[in-house]
Design an enzyme around this catalytic site. Structure first.
Site, PDB file in Angstrom:
ATOM      1  N   HIS A 131      10.448  -0.617  -9.134  1.00 17.06           N
ATOM      2  CA  HIS A 131      10.419  -1.388  -7.881  1.00 17.06           C
ATOM      3  C   HIS A 131      11.637  -1.051  -7.028  1.00 17.06           C
ATOM      4  CE1 HIS A 131       7.429  -3.975 -10.026  1.00 17.06           C
ATOM      5  NE2 HIS A 131       6.875  -3.883  -8.840  1.00 17.06           N
ATOM      6  N   ASN A 132      11.600   0.157  -6.476  1.00 15.79           N
ATOM      7  CA  ASN A 132      12.711   0.644  -5.667  1.00 15.79           C
ATOM      8  C   ASN A 132      12.171   1.197  -4.352  1.00 15.79           C
ATOM      9  OD1 ASN A 132      11.562   3.125  -6.309  1.00 15.79           O
ATOM     10  ND2 ASN A 132      12.815   3.317  -8.159  1.00 15.79           N
TER      11      ASN A 132
ATOM     12  N   ILE B 283      11.410   4.166  -3.472  1.00 12.25           N
ATOM     13  CA  ILE B 283      10.342   5.178  -3.589  1.00 12.25           C
ATOM     14  C   ILE B 283       8.997   4.476  -3.682  1.00 12.25           C
ATOM     15  CG2 ILE B 283       9.396   7.055  -5.013  1.00 12.25           C
ATOM     16  CD1 ILE B 283      12.166   7.943  -5.636  1.00 12.25           C
TER      17      ILE B 283
ATOM     18  N   ASP C 211       8.278  -5.501  -1.544  1.00 10.21           N
ATOM     19  CA  ASP C 211       8.974  -5.718  -2.831  1.00 10.21           C
ATOM     20  C   ASP C 211      10.494  -5.716  -2.651  1.00 10.21           C
ATOM     21  OD1 ASP C 211       7.006  -6.092  -4.792  1.00 10.21           O
ATOM     22  OD2 ASP C 211       6.642  -3.941  -5.010  1.00 10.21           O
TER      23      ASP C 211
HETATM   24  N1  LIG Z   1      -0.423  -1.529 -16.426  1.00  9.27           N
HETATM   25  C1  LIG Z   1      -0.194  -1.087 -15.181  1.00  9.27           C
HETATM   26  N2  LIG Z   1       0.144  -1.971 -14.227  1.00  9.27           N
HETATM   27  C2  LIG Z   1       0.390  -1.499 -13.016  1.00  9.27           C
HETATM   28  C3  LIG Z   1       0.283  -0.132 -12.677  1.00  9.27           C
HETATM   29  N3  LIG Z   1       0.590   0.026 -11.379  1.00  9.27           N
HETATM   30  C4  LIG Z   1       0.882  -1.196 -10.912  1.00  9.27           C
HETATM   31  N4  LIG Z   1       0.740  -2.125 -11.878  1.00  9.27           N
HETATM   32  C5  LIG Z   1       0.907  -3.581 -11.803  1.00  9.27           C
HETATM   33  O1  LIG Z   1       0.666  -4.000 -10.494  1.00  9.27           O
HETATM   34  C6  LIG Z   1       1.825  -4.620  -9.974  1.00  9.27           C
HETATM   35  C7  LIG Z   1       1.956  -4.197  -8.540  1.00  9.27           C
HETATM   36  O2  LIG Z   1       2.602  -5.164  -7.806  1.00  9.27           O
HETATM   37  P1  LIG Z   1       4.073  -5.023  -7.276  1.00  9.27           P
HETATM   38  O3  LIG Z   1       4.070  -5.703  -5.946  1.00  9.27           O
HETATM   39  O4  LIG Z   1       4.918  -5.686  -8.311  1.00  9.27           O
HETATM   40  O5  LIG Z   1       4.389  -3.573  -7.125  1.00  9.27           O
HETATM   41  C8  LIG Z   1       2.980  -4.127 -10.818  1.00  9.27           C
HETATM   42  O6  LIG Z   1       4.054  -5.003 -10.848  1.00  9.27           O
HETATM   43  C9  LIG Z   1       2.296  -4.034 -12.149  1.00  9.27           C
HETATM   44  O7  LIG Z   1       2.226  -5.286 -12.740  1.00  9.27           O
HETATM   45  C10 LIG Z   1      -0.083   0.765 -13.715  1.00  9.27           C
HETATM   46  O8  LIG Z   1      -0.230   1.989 -13.538  1.00  9.27           O
HETATM   47  N5  LIG Z   1      -0.304   0.230 -14.941  1.00  9.27           N
HETATM   48 ZN   LIG Z   2       4.762  -3.233  -5.043  1.00  5.86          ZN
END
Ligand SMILES: Nc1nc2c(ncn2[C@@H]2O[C@H](COP(=O)(O)O)[C@@H](O)[C@H]2O)c(=O)[nH]1
Ligand SMILES: [Zn+2]
EC number: 3.1.4.-
Length: 488
Positions: free
Chosen positions: A209-210, A212, A250
């Site tokens: 969560h950066n 990128i 985020d």
């Molecule tokens: N098991 C996986 N979970 C994933 C993947 N990509 C994303 N995620 C989940 O979705 C949220 C997205 O929300 P964010 O606002 O926090 O980015 C992320 O936190 C994960 O929980 C994946 O490839 N596999």
């Molecule tokens: Zn996100």
């Protein structure tokens, strides 16, 4: 397309909405009459009731109220490992306490379609946009020229932009839709805003969560809009809000989940009453950056635009809380049958939610690196939980988790249904934009307008079909790679 043609399809949509409302009034009147007769004469038969009741149900289902919420949406088969099943159910299942429900959201219909006369011009503008930031290297310029591409390589772009991927992606996507000029955003103010947001993404040094991830999601959303021609039915404020929401969605992420905040009784959980803790925090932080004059990119919005913009951004970022995932899917499985009645903000929220998890549909190298970073973040949370004597959250135990198996389930139960619903909606929206029959139902419109509209309809429909083909291709390859890895 001429403005007359645009006016014609907009007219067609208005007529269709009017027609549906008229039908609803008629069927309500018919049922009312039958009920009155029943109370007086007691001679109404079931057969007489069936027809108008069926029609009423059909019309109501596509009306402004939205569908009922059904918690059984995800049916997970028995081969899914227990931990992954637990994670899917706890992360993506609607909670009883949900702060916001898709069915309750403000509905204004795809008003963008109605306001689409000026928006359609953006399609033409996009390809000729000459906005260019001062001081760009040739490498950055070349990569930004590809900003619409679904194969945009955000890791490579981060490298060549000297770790400023979000700053440049946000700049280029706003400039491509001419929003900098439209909202009188000065380049130094945008630079201050984007650099501050990007820095805030870096403060916790999160593996996933950066900045990128934020740049990846902003580019994915931009690409989704452009590849599907959605800028035709979105107005300028909606486009600006959508890109802003993606960029801040985020910001200042703690590297831990909402559940972790609640369980550890963190200050943020207390501040936001355990509801969408992180999403609320990202919103407060993102808007907070605009409180300073030198980074206030919202200064050019008038009050009406500002409150509309703010409402859209809030709804969109809250929609990235995964607990609303099923509600979104149910809404979209229904609204694709009548896209002109869809609520634009809800559509944008679903688009951002989809962009947020879209790395699964990108080329393998891109997806693989995102997964590696995400799981490193999950495992760090698991380490903290273990150290504090808590139960380790699902998917957070580095000692036991089989990443390939969990990815197969994630792709099957979350990714594929999400993007299927989204592309079905895009196809339906594009069809309805150029609804030749609907437009020609009006005796004032001429048959001579039909050929061009039919051609436009085909072009737009093909856009969504091409997008679908692209993501399906990547998903298939990525799944094959996870299956291979699972067998090792
Ligand atoms: N098991 C996986 N979970 C994933 C993947 N990509 C994303 N995620 C989940 O979705 C949220 C997205 O929300 P964010 O606002 O926090 O980015 C992320 O936190 C994960 O929980 C994946 O490839 N596999
Ligand atoms: Zn996100």
């Amino acid at each position: 397309m001429s403005s007359k043609e645009r006016a014609l399809w907009i007219l067609g949509l208005r007529q269709r909405d009017k027609f549906r409302k008229k039908q609803l009034h008629q069927v309500a009147k018919r049922l009312e009459t039958l009920l009155e007769r029943h109370s007086l004469e007691k001679n109404v038969t079931v057969e007489e009731l069936i027809g108008p009741t069926k029609l009423a149900v059909q019309l109501l289902k596509t009306s402004l109220k939205g569908p009922a919420i059904n918690n059984d949406f995800v049916k997970i088969d028995s081969t899914v490992p227990h931990e992954v099943r637990q994670w899917l159910m706890s992360t993506f299942t609607p909670q009883k306490i949900s702060a916001r429900s898709v069915g309750e959201s403000r509905r204004k219909g795809l008003k963008g379609i109605v306001a689409g006369i000026s928006a359609a011009i953006r399609m033409e503008k996009l390809s000729v946009s000459k906005n260019e930031m001062a001081g760009l290297t040739d490498d950055i310029k070349r990569q930004l020229g590809n900003i619409s591409s679904w194969n945009f390589d955000i890791f490579e772009f981060s490298r060549i932009s000297s770790n400023r991927p979000l700053l440049y992606v946000l700049y280029q996507s706003l400039a491509s839709f001419d929003l900098l000029a439209d909202f009188r955003i000065k380049e130094p103010v945008l630079m201050n805003f984007a650099a501050r947001i990007e820095d805030l993404y870096l403060t916790n040094k999160n593996p996933y969560h950066n900045d990128i991830h934020a740049a990846d999601v902003t580019q994915a959303l931009f690409s989704m809009i452009d590849l599907n021609g959605a800028q035709v039915w979105l107005d300028n404020v909606e486009l600006f809000a959508a890109l802003f929401a993606a960029a801040i969605h985020d910001v200042s992420h703690s590297g831990t989940t909402n559940n972790f905040h609640v369980m550890t009784k963190s200050n943020l959980a207390n501040l936001y009453n355990d509801r969408s803790v992180l999403e609320n925090f990202h919103l407060t932080t993102g808007f907070g950056v605009c409180a300073k004059e030198e980074s206030n990119i919202l200064a050019g919005l008038n009050d009406k635009q500002f409150f509309n913009f703010r409402k859209i951004v809030i709804d969109m970022v809250l929609a990235t809380d995964m607990v609303f995932h099923n509600e979104h899917l149910i809404y979209f499985s229904d609204v694709k049958n009548s896209p002109s009645l869809a609520d634009t903000t809800t559509v944008l929220g679903f688009m951002l939610h989809s962009a947020d998890i879209s790395h699964s549909l990108r080329p393998w190298k891109h997806h693989e690196k995102m997964v590696e970073d995400l799981f490193e973040e999950f495992f760090r949370q698991g380490d903290k939980e273990a150290a504090a004597g808590f139960t380790i959250s699902p998917l957070c135990d580095r000692a036991t988790l089989q990443i390939p198996n969990s990815q197969i389930s994630f792709n099957k139960y979350i990714i594929e249904p999400t993007f299927t619903a989204l592309t079905d909606f895009f196809k339906a929206a594009n069809d309805c934009l150029f609804d030749v029959d609907g437009i020609l139902e009006d005796p004032h419109n001429s048959q001579a307008d039909a050929p061009d509209l039919a051609a436009q309809r085909k072009i737009f429909k093909n856009k969504a079909v091409r997008f679908e083909k692209t993501w399906k291709g990547h998903l298939k390859k990525n799944l094959q790679n996870w299956e291979k890895a699972a067998k090792k």
